[in-house]
Design a protein around this motif. Sequence first.
Motif, PDB file in Angstrom:
ATOM      1  N   ALA A 118      52.066 -20.066 -10.781  1.00 40.43           N
ATOM      2  CA  ALA A 118      53.367 -20.067 -10.101  1.00 40.43           C
ATOM      3  C   ALA A 118      54.158 -18.799 -10.411  1.00 40.43           C
ATOM      4  N   LEU A 119      54.046 -18.316 -11.635  1.00 46.96           N
ATOM      5  CA  LEU A 119      54.775 -17.108 -12.016  1.00 46.96           C
ATOM      6  C   LEU A 119      54.144 -15.834 -11.462  1.00 46.96           C
ATOM      7  N   PHE A 120      52.801 -15.766 -11.496  1.00 49.57           N
ATOM      8  CA  PHE A 120      52.135 -14.513 -11.155  1.00 49.57           C
ATOM      9  C   PHE A 120      51.501 -14.480  -9.767  1.00 49.57           C
ATOM     10  N   LEU A 139      62.203 -11.011  -0.445  1.00 47.79           N
ATOM     11  CA  LEU A 139      61.486 -11.345  -1.675  1.00 47.79           C
ATOM     12  C   LEU A 139      61.950 -12.662  -2.285  1.00 47.79           C
ATOM     13  N   GLN A 140      63.217 -13.007  -2.111  1.00 46.88           N
ATOM     14  CA  GLN A 140      63.719 -14.251  -2.697  1.00 46.88           C
ATOM     15  C   GLN A 140      63.064 -15.487  -2.078  1.00 46.88           C
ATOM     16  N   VAL A 145      56.311 -19.734  -2.189  1.00 45.82           N
ATOM     17  CA  VAL A 145      54.938 -19.395  -2.549  1.00 45.82           C
ATOM     18  C   VAL A 145      54.698 -19.801  -4.000  1.00 45.82           C
ATOM     19  N   SER A 146      55.630 -19.484  -4.863  1.00 43.76           N
ATOM     20  CA  SER A 146      55.508 -19.809  -6.280  1.00 43.76           C
ATOM     21  C   SER A 146      55.361 -21.312  -6.494  1.00 43.76           C
ATOM     22  N   LEU A 147      56.233 -22.083  -5.901  1.00 37.63           N
ATOM     23  CA  LEU A 147      56.181 -23.537  -6.046  1.00 37.63           C
ATOM     24  C   LEU A 147      54.871 -24.089  -5.477  1.00 37.63           C
ATOM     25  N   SER A 148      54.505 -23.641  -4.282  1.00 37.69           N
ATOM     26  CA  SER A 148      53.278 -24.124  -3.644  1.00 37.69           C
ATOM     27  C   SER A 148      52.046 -23.781  -4.471  1.00 37.69           C
TER      28      SER A 148
END
Length: 175
Positions: A118-120, A139-140, A145-148
Amino acid sequence: MSKASLINAVLFQLVWLGCVVGGGVYGLLWTGGLALVVLVASVSGHPCRRQDVLVAMLALPIGLVLDTLWIRLGVVDYGGANFAPPWILLMWIGVALTINHSLVFLRDRPLLGALVVALFGPLSYVGGDKIGAVVVPQLQSLWMVSLSWGLVFGLLFVVARRGLERWSVEEVGAA
């Protein structure tokens, strides 16, 4: 990191380059496809090959749905495509083939794996944006994408681990 895990990590980087640069920037899908064939060949004799197939076959439709959803929501733009392009789908298969190999240390810790991915994971989209393979308008919005990715890869790590446990028991019982 074992030699096999290191080779897997390097081959995945070649898949990333072949897909993103070859497919995304220059429209040469074969570059990512060829790199993926080499990655598949490198894991085909591994004891985890059943899990690899399972995880890759789960990752492919999930990737199609998620990247298409992100297109529709305006999170990413693949040159006006309405659906996830083939090169990004090859990437989903490629990253799935790292779970039992170069990312095995995360497979056995799925919550940590979900957090790390999720972070990278979204950085891959930022990198693709920087080289012109994809446009990330805001970008925000990459929080989606991170959560998914965190949820999906947390699930894929669990599936890979459970498949390993199940097939190991079956193979021991069959012996």
